[in-house]
Motif scaffolding. Structure first.
Motif, PDB file in Angstrom:
ATOM      1  N   LYS A  70       0.796  -1.225   0.000  1.00 53.09           N
ATOM      2  CA  LYS A  70       0.000   0.000   0.000  1.00 53.09           C
ATOM      3  C   LYS A  70       0.830   1.277   0.000  1.00 53.09           C
ATOM      4  CE  LYS A  70      -3.795  -2.252   2.419  1.00 53.09           C
ATOM      5  NZ  LYS A  70      -4.595  -2.294   3.649  1.00 53.09           N
ATOM      6  N   SER A  71       2.154   1.162   0.127  1.00 50.88           N
ATOM      7  CA  SER A  71       3.024   2.339   0.168  1.00 50.88           C
ATOM      8  C   SER A  71       4.135   2.214  -0.864  1.00 50.88           C
ATOM      9  CB  SER A  71       3.661   2.479   1.557  1.00 50.88           C
ATOM     10  OG  SER A  71       2.680   2.695   2.532  1.00 50.88           O
ATOM     11  N   PRO A  72       4.694   3.349  -1.290  1.00 44.99           N
ATOM     12  CA  PRO A  72       5.827   3.296  -2.224  1.00 44.99           C
ATOM     13  C   PRO A  72       7.023   2.583  -1.596  1.00 44.99           C
ATOM     14  CG  PRO A  72       4.908   5.508  -2.125  1.00 44.99           C
ATOM     15  CD  PRO A  72       4.262   4.724  -1.012  1.00 44.99           C
ATOM     16  N   ILE A  73       7.791   1.912  -2.438  1.00 47.63           N
ATOM     17  CA  ILE A  73       9.007   1.221  -1.997  1.00 47.63           C
ATOM     18  C   ILE A  73      10.209   1.961  -2.569  1.00 47.63           C
ATOM     19  CG2 ILE A  73      10.396  -0.876  -2.220  1.00 47.63           C
ATOM     20  CD1 ILE A  73       7.791  -2.460  -2.275  1.00 47.63           C
ATOM     21  N   TYR A  89      19.599  -1.100 -10.573  1.00 48.06           N
ATOM     22  CA  TYR A  89      18.199  -1.012 -10.172  1.00 48.06           C
ATOM     23  C   TYR A  89      17.762   0.440 -10.179  1.00 48.06           C
ATOM     24  CZ  TYR A  89      20.394   0.258  -5.749  1.00 48.06           C
ATOM     25  OH  TYR A  89      21.160   0.857  -4.785  1.00 48.06           O
ATOM     26  N   SER A  90      16.456   0.653 -10.149  1.00 51.40           N
ATOM     27  CA  SER A  90      15.885   1.985 -10.152  1.00 51.40           C
ATOM     28  C   SER A  90      16.038   2.626  -8.776  1.00 51.40           C
ATOM     29  CB  SER A  90      14.401   1.919 -10.519  1.00 51.40           C
ATOM     30  OG  SER A  90      13.822   3.198 -10.386  1.00 51.40           O
ATOM     31  N   LYS A  91      16.432   3.878  -8.765  1.00 53.75           N
ATOM     32  CA  LYS A  91      16.574   4.622  -7.513  1.00 53.75           C
ATOM     33  C   LYS A  91      15.293   5.389  -7.182  1.00 53.75           C
ATOM     34  CE  LYS A  91      21.075   3.646  -7.651  1.00 53.75           C
ATOM     35  NZ  LYS A  91      21.272   2.646  -8.641  1.00 53.75           N
ATOM     36  N   THR A  92      14.323   5.392  -8.102  1.00 61.65           N
ATOM     37  CA  THR A  92      13.073   6.116  -7.874  1.00 61.65           C
ATOM     38  C   THR A  92      12.082   5.217  -7.131  1.00 61.65           C
ATOM     39  OG1 THR A  92      12.173   5.420 -10.004  1.00 61.65           O
ATOM     40  CG2 THR A  92      13.383   7.494  -9.961  1.00 61.65           C
ATOM     41  N   PRO A  93      11.164   5.813  -6.369  1.00 59.67           N
ATOM     42  CA  PRO A  93      10.179   5.016  -5.635  1.00 59.67           C
ATOM     43  C   PRO A  93       9.305   4.192  -6.586  1.00 59.67           C
ATOM     44  CG  PRO A  93      10.212   7.273  -4.822  1.00 59.67           C
ATOM     45  CD  PRO A  93      11.053   7.240  -6.062  1.00 59.67           C
ATOM     46  N   ILE A  94       8.994   2.977  -6.157  1.00 61.18           N
ATOM     47  CA  ILE A  94       8.095   2.100  -6.919  1.00 61.18           C
ATOM     48  C   ILE A  94       6.747   2.184  -6.219  1.00 61.18           C
ATOM     49  CG2 ILE A  94       7.633  -0.246  -7.695  1.00 61.18           C
ATOM     50  CD1 ILE A  94      11.156   0.682  -6.843  1.00 61.18           C
ATOM     51  N   SER A  99       5.568  -2.138 -11.335  1.00 62.46           N
ATOM     52  CA  SER A  99       6.609  -3.168 -11.433  1.00 62.46           C
ATOM     53  C   SER A  99       7.930  -2.512 -11.773  1.00 62.46           C
ATOM     54  CB  SER A  99       6.254  -4.189 -12.508  1.00 62.46           C
ATOM     55  OG  SER A  99       5.102  -4.909 -12.134  1.00 62.46           O
ATOM     56  N   SER A 100       9.006  -3.206 -11.440  1.00 61.92           N
ATOM     57  CA  SER A 100      10.348  -2.731 -11.754  1.00 61.92           C
ATOM     58  C   SER A 100      11.270  -3.940 -11.856  1.00 61.92           C
ATOM     59  CB  SER A 100      10.838  -1.756 -10.689  1.00 61.92           C
ATOM     60  OG  SER A 100      12.027  -1.124 -11.096  1.00 61.92           O
ATOM     61  N   ASP A 101      12.519  -3.679 -12.191  1.00 63.18           N
ATOM     62  CA  ASP A 101      13.497  -4.747 -12.386  1.00 63.18           C
ATOM     63  C   ASP A 101      14.758  -4.490 -11.581  1.00 63.18           C
ATOM     64  OD1 ASP A 101      11.954  -6.029 -14.390  1.00 63.18           O
ATOM     65  OD2 ASP A 101      12.769  -4.668 -15.911  1.00 63.18           O
ATOM     66  N   ILE A 102      15.409  -5.578 -11.225  1.00 62.96           N
ATOM     67  CA  ILE A 102      16.771  -5.528 -10.705  1.00 62.96           C
ATOM     68  C   ILE A 102      17.586  -6.387 -11.658  1.00 62.96           C
ATOM     69  CG2 ILE A 102      18.330  -6.159  -8.831  1.00 62.96           C
ATOM     70  CD1 ILE A 102      15.971  -5.645  -6.914  1.00 62.96           C
ATOM     71  N   LYS A 103      18.524  -5.747 -12.352  1.00 60.40           N
ATOM     72  CA  LYS A 103      19.372  -6.481 -13.294  1.00 60.40           C
ATOM     73  C   LYS A 103      20.657  -6.876 -12.594  1.00 60.40           C
ATOM     74  CE  LYS A 103      17.435  -4.026 -17.127  1.00 60.40           C
ATOM     75  NZ  LYS A 103      17.208  -4.360 -18.463  1.00 60.40           N
ATOM     76  N   VAL A 104      21.097  -8.080 -12.860  1.00 63.92           N
ATOM     77  CA  VAL A 104      22.378  -8.537 -12.328  1.00 63.92           C
ATOM     78  C   VAL A 104      23.213  -9.053 -13.487  1.00 63.92           C
ATOM     79  CG1 VAL A 104      21.574  -9.070 -10.003  1.00 63.92           C
ATOM     80  CG2 VAL A 104      21.449 -10.814 -11.750  1.00 63.92           C
ATOM     81  N   LYS A 115      27.260 -20.054  -7.359  1.00 58.00           N
ATOM     82  CA  LYS A 115      26.036 -19.765  -6.601  1.00 58.00           C
ATOM     83  C   LYS A 115      26.294 -18.454  -5.889  1.00 58.00           C
ATOM     84  CE  LYS A 115      24.417 -24.431  -5.662  1.00 58.00           C
ATOM     85  NZ  LYS A 115      24.022 -25.401  -4.624  1.00 58.00           N
ATOM     86  N   LYS A 116      25.512 -17.453  -6.196  1.00 56.84           N
ATOM     87  CA  LYS A 116      25.707 -16.119  -5.615  1.00 56.84           C
ATOM     88  C   LYS A 116      24.388 -15.605  -5.055  1.00 56.84           C
ATOM     89  CE  LYS A 116      29.879 -16.307  -7.119  1.00 56.84           C
ATOM     90  NZ  LYS A 116      30.911 -16.685  -6.192  1.00 56.84           N
ATOM     91  N   THR A 117      24.496 -14.692  -4.081  1.00 56.58           N
ATOM     92  CA  THR A 117      23.303 -14.073  -3.516  1.00 56.58           C
ATOM     93  C   THR A 117      23.309 -12.582  -3.801  1.00 56.58           C
ATOM     94  OG1 THR A 117      24.362 -13.759  -1.374  1.00 56.58           O
ATOM     95  CG2 THR A 117      23.083 -15.771  -1.663  1.00 56.58           C
ATOM     96  N   ILE A 118      22.108 -12.055  -3.928  1.00 59.74           N
ATOM     97  CA  ILE A 118      21.882 -10.632  -4.134  1.00 59.74           C
ATOM     98  C   ILE A 118      20.907 -10.213  -3.037  1.00 59.74           C
ATOM     99  CG2 ILE A 118      20.945  -8.877  -5.691  1.00 59.74           C
ATOM    100  CD1 ILE A 118      21.935 -12.155  -7.183  1.00 59.74           C
ATOM    101  N   THR A 119      21.287  -9.274  -2.189  1.00 65.06           N
ATOM    102  CA  THR A 119      20.436  -8.848  -1.080  1.00 65.06           C
ATOM    103  C   THR A 119      19.879  -7.460  -1.371  1.00 65.06           C
ATOM    104  OG1 THR A 119      21.799 -10.130   0.439  1.00 65.06           O
ATOM    105  CG2 THR A 119      20.318  -8.498   1.408  1.00 65.06           C
ATOM    106  N   VAL A 120      18.544  -7.380  -1.407  1.00 66.48           N
ATOM    107  CA  VAL A 120      17.850  -6.126  -1.691  1.00 66.48           C
ATOM    108  C   VAL A 120      17.442  -5.498  -0.356  1.00 66.48           C
ATOM    109  CG1 VAL A 120      15.886  -5.072  -2.875  1.00 66.48           C
ATOM    110  CG2 VAL A 120      16.981  -7.113  -3.840  1.00 66.48           C
ATOM    111  N   ILE A 121      17.919  -4.279  -0.111  1.00 64.40           N
ATOM    112  CA  ILE A 121      17.606  -3.544   1.107  1.00 64.40           C
ATOM    113  C   ILE A 121      16.626  -2.424   0.737  1.00 64.40           C
ATOM    114  CG2 ILE A 121      18.529  -2.249   3.069  1.00 64.40           C
ATOM    115  CD1 ILE A 121      19.709  -5.091   2.815  1.00 64.40           C
ATOM    116  N   SER A 122      15.475  -2.402   1.423  1.00 69.14           N
ATOM    117  CA  SER A 122      14.462  -1.399   1.087  1.00 69.14           C
ATOM    118  C   SER A 122      13.600  -1.087   2.303  1.00 69.14           C
ATOM    119  CB  SER A 122      13.576  -1.913  -0.050  1.00 69.14           C
ATOM    120  OG  SER A 122      12.727  -2.954   0.437  1.00 69.14           O
ATOM    121  N   ASN A 123      12.629  -0.210   2.092  1.00 68.62           N
ATOM    122  CA  ASN A 123      11.670   0.123   3.138  1.00 68.62           C
ATOM    123  C   ASN A 123      10.416  -0.749   3.042  1.00 68.62           C
ATOM    124  OD1 ASN A 123      10.700   1.296   0.759  1.00 68.62           O
ATOM    125  ND2 ASN A 123       9.705   2.958   1.857  1.00 68.62           N
ATOM    126  N   ALA A 124      10.481  -1.834   2.295  1.00 68.55           N
ATOM    127  CA  ALA A 124       9.334  -2.728   2.136  1.00 68.55           C
ATOM    128  C   ALA A 124       9.069  -3.495   3.428  1.00 68.55           C
ATOM    129  CB  ALA A 124       9.605  -3.711   0.991  1.00 68.55           C
TER     130      ALA A 124
END
Length: 145
Positions: A70-73, A89-94, A99-104, A115-124
């Protein structure tokens, strides 16, 4: 059995200490209530399998997500487990519903399984979301004459 007053006081003190530690641990281990109005990162998949690919092949893949909350991410950071994996990744609020993408991009010049990990840090609602990539980069076939 004959106990001295000091022995009983020591036993009481130890018991009280254990009770206090138990109460402290249970109070602070409670799950923090999540904000029901927070944004929610809903990924189509949280793992991408490259399969077997040739050395120096295109190493870019895309994780697509939608904000189903219900809130922007706002994504504040995307960290990888290795310098061989570079995110964008996009720096603008979603906004909710968007929808948006994270490219690796994995460095496919490295031969072997990965085998690698990608950690997404957000206000979600889930402040730290772990994504994964895996696959195997094959060595080039020796040239035959």
């Amino acid at each position: 059995m004959n106990f001295s007053v000091n022995t009983l006081q020591t036993a009481k003190s130890k018991f009280l200490l254990v009770v206090c530690l138990f109460v402290y641990a249970t109070n602070f281990s409670q799950e923090v209530a999540s904000n029901p109005n927070a944004g929610v990162l809903s990924f189509k998949t949280d793992e991408i399998d490259y399969g077997t690919i040739q050395q120096n092949a295109d190493g870019e893949r895309t994780f697509t997500f939608t904000n189903t909350g219900k809130s922007p991410i706002v994504i504040s950071a995307v960290n990888t487990s290795c310098g061989c994996t570079v995110p964008s990744y996009s720096k603008t609020p979603i906004l909710p519903g968007e929808s948006s993408d994270i490219k690796v991009k994995y460095a496919t010049n490295r031969i072997g399984a990965f085998k690698k990990t990608i950690t997404v840090i957000s206000n979600a609602s889930e402040a730290s979301k772990v994504l994964r990539i895996k696959g195997e980069v094959l060595a080039p076939e020796p040239a035959s004459n």
